[in-house]
Design a protein around this motif. Structure first.
Motif, PDB file in Angstrom:
ATOM      1  N   SER A  64       0.866  -1.180   0.000  1.00  0.00           N
ATOM      2  CA  SER A  64       0.000   0.000   0.000  1.00  0.00           C
ATOM      3  C   SER A  64       0.899   1.225   0.000  1.00  0.00           C
ATOM      4  O   SER A  64       2.028   1.178   0.482  1.00  0.00           O
ATOM      5  CB  SER A  64      -0.952   0.012   1.202  1.00  0.00           C
ATOM      6  OG  SER A  64      -0.225   0.096   2.400  1.00  0.00           O
ATOM      7  N   TRP A 108      -2.534   4.420  -3.381  1.00  0.00           N
ATOM      8  CA  TRP A 108      -2.589   3.200  -4.173  1.00  0.00           C
ATOM      9  C   TRP A 108      -4.046   2.894  -4.459  1.00  0.00           C
ATOM     10  O   TRP A 108      -4.863   2.842  -3.550  1.00  0.00           O
ATOM     11  CB  TRP A 108      -1.910   2.086  -3.389  1.00  0.00           C
ATOM     12  CG  TRP A 108      -1.851   0.780  -4.083  1.00  0.00           C
ATOM     13  CD1 TRP A 108      -2.467  -0.359  -3.676  1.00  0.00           C
ATOM     14  CD2 TRP A 108      -1.152   0.458  -5.270  1.00  0.00           C
ATOM     15  NE1 TRP A 108      -2.189  -1.380  -4.534  1.00  0.00           N
ATOM     16  CE2 TRP A 108      -1.382  -0.891  -5.539  1.00  0.00           C
ATOM     17  CE3 TRP A 108      -0.363   1.175  -6.146  1.00  0.00           C
ATOM     18  CZ2 TRP A 108      -0.842  -1.538  -6.634  1.00  0.00           C
ATOM     19  CZ3 TRP A 108       0.176   0.535  -7.235  1.00  0.00           C
ATOM     20  CH2 TRP A 108      -0.065  -0.805  -7.470  1.00  0.00           C
ATOM     21  N   VAL A 112      -4.690  -1.912  -0.832  1.00  0.00           N
ATOM     22  CA  VAL A 112      -3.627  -2.896  -0.654  1.00  0.00           C
ATOM     23  C   VAL A 112      -3.726  -3.856  -1.827  1.00  0.00           C
ATOM     24  O   VAL A 112      -4.799  -4.322  -2.167  1.00  0.00           O
ATOM     25  CB  VAL A 112      -3.779  -3.681   0.679  1.00  0.00           C
ATOM     26  CG1 VAL A 112      -2.761  -4.792   0.757  1.00  0.00           C
ATOM     27  CG2 VAL A 112      -3.626  -2.746   1.864  1.00  0.00           C
TER      28      VAL A 112
END
Length: 169
Positions: A64, A108, A112
């Motif tokens: 992440s 991101w 994750v």
């Protein structure tokens, strides 16, 4: 006359903003598990083109990331702020932009996601509008191989067998 033309050309090039590309080598993010750092300070009008190099491995890792810049009236913002992540075999990931309470940045896209073992380059670009910086924050948690889970289950099975044997014997 030639001196005036040279001075005018110099002044125009200074107003266009200079480009400073900085390369940062983080190392193996899998062994660090988390990383936080800030960029150099950029002057108003300065073009930003930074590369952050890191590797993942030997196992894949849950990754992440966050790249952000705080802006106020005293500090500038980064215009045309963009972040890309390139990796093995042409891997290219997009990041989701956000703006919230004086902070602009990118996170991101999946929150994750799994990155496979290999070398990666995070590129940050834009133009400083006022004196500014940005920061990067990454985490990478190695994903155990299936053999690790099998060994753990076998160990639990042995402990259970011994406990049953003691209770019955």
């Amino acid at each position: 006359m030639q001196l005036k033309a040279s001075l005018a050309a110099l002044a125009l090039s200074a107003m266009a903003g200079s480009a400073v590309a900085v390369d940062y080598d983080i190392g193996n993010l899998s062994t660090l598990t988390s990383f936080s750092d800030g960029s150099t300070t950029f002057a108003a009008g300065e073009a930003i083109s930074d590369n952050w190099f890191f590797s993942i491995g030997p196992l894949p890792a849950d990754f992440s990331g966050l790249v952000s810049s705080v802006y106020t009236q005293a500090t500038g913002l980064i215009e045309d702020f963009a972040v890309t992540l390139a990796g093995p075999e042409g891997y290219l990931a997009s990041w989701t932009p956000f703006t919230s309470g004086g902070v602009s940045g990118f996170q991101w896209a999946a929150g994750v996601d799994t990155l496979w073992a290999g070398d990666y380059t995070l590129t940050v670009t834009g133009t400083a509008r006022g004196v500014t910086t940005y920061s990067v924050d990454f985490t990478a948690a190695p994903i155990p191989e299936p053999e690790t889970y099998a060994l753990m289950l076998a160990g639990l099975d042995v402990v259970g067998y011994i406990a049953r044997r003691r209770r019955n014997g």
